[in-house]
Design an enzyme around this catalytic site. Sequence first.
Site, PDB file in Angstrom:
ATOM      1  N   ARG A  19       0.868  -1.178   0.000  1.00 13.41           N
ATOM      2  CA  ARG A  19       0.000   0.000   0.000  1.00 13.41           C
ATOM      3  C   ARG A  19       0.901   1.223   0.000  1.00 13.41           C
ATOM      4  NH1 ARG A  19      -3.320  -2.863  -1.437  1.00 13.41           N
ATOM      5  NH2 ARG A  19      -5.422  -3.287  -0.653  1.00 13.41           N
TER       6      ARG A  19
ATOM      7  N   GLU B 150      -4.095   6.977  -4.401  1.00 18.43           N
ATOM      8  CA  GLU B 150      -4.526   6.463  -5.704  1.00 18.43           C
ATOM      9  C   GLU B 150      -5.897   6.998  -6.058  1.00 18.43           C
ATOM     10  OE1 GLU B 150      -4.106   2.179  -5.886  1.00 18.43           O
ATOM     11  OE2 GLU B 150      -2.116   2.332  -5.021  1.00 18.43           O
TER      12      GLU B 150
ATOM     13  N   HIS C 110      -1.284  -0.301  -9.962  1.00 18.43           N
ATOM     14  CA  HIS C 110      -1.804  -1.277  -8.981  1.00 18.43           C
ATOM     15  C   HIS C 110      -2.193  -2.604  -9.650  1.00 18.43           C
ATOM     16  CE1 HIS C 110      -3.648  -1.379  -4.696  1.00 18.43           C
ATOM     17  NE2 HIS C 110      -3.293  -2.589  -5.075  1.00 18.43           N
TER      18      HIS C 110
END
Length: 317
Positions: A236, A265, A283
Amino acid sequence: MDKVCVTYKIPEQGQRLLKRYELKVNTQDHFLDKSELIDFAEGASALVTLLSDVIDREVISRLPNLKVVATYAVGFNNIDIVAAKEKGITVTNTPGVLTEATADLTLALILATTRRIVEGDRLVREGRFEGWKPELLLGTSLKDKVLGIIGLGRIGKAVVHRAKAFGMKVVYHNRMPASKKEEKTLDVEYRSLEDLLKLSDVVSVHVPLTRESRHMLSASKLKLMKPTAVLINTARGAVVDEQALINVLQEGKIFAAGLDVFENEPDVPYALRELDNVVLLPHLGSATMEARMEMAIMVARNVTAVLEGKQAPNRIV
Ligand code: GLV
Ligand code: GLV
């Protein structure tokens, strides 16, 4: 009949298993914001969510029929677990089925950064390839180099196995050190976070995002890394202080970074996009057809179990 709401289209294999319920799927290519999600999920007994859906106390209180939130991800930092638990709502995730895919992507980023794959690709595309040169885009080899794994969970361990095939030595840091037996089997050694950062040639992050792990790699920690080292993050974004990372990259304090995740994000700071010594991915950790199909089946099984009054196989709370 129980109503199941899916906030974004997931692979067909999962949706098929949910057809026995009143199934509502957001089929637009559009993420629902909080108020849209609350409207969309009105009356839902089960909610299938993405990691970008914020399931906080307010959302939970606005959906009084909810029995289960099944997130289509292994990470669940977007869900208020405490609020869900208070209301007796089960929360489930998709562990295991995306481990190998994420570990593969980690190795892809390690190789891409240490061997300057993306810079090379850009050079060729831009018509700047003038022929083989003794010192063109030199990177670093992996054999005998030290990989520092932060977070020795399923994914961290799957990365260890791959790194061993490249002849790397592996040290790790984890909240709880592994047993001596497991350390021996994996051929890894425990280090404090500071020592790991000081001695690793490749640092790879595999911890979940929690209050404790947020900005675990702060400015002062990043400064401990070797100038020749690379940082890989497939976990993350917020585990790393992104602005501090930009600073050390700009100042050449580390060699490169390979990032699959970002602090906010889908925003990726312009300063990061401008740097040559970073590889940036949208991602993609679990983005294989195999993993995404397994994840879809897993969320459907978790939803079905709860709605049938059984224990969910991948229950968090
Ligand atoms: C992806 O980041 C996941 O948590 O599954
Ligand atoms: C996630 O699946 C982990 O345990 O690393």
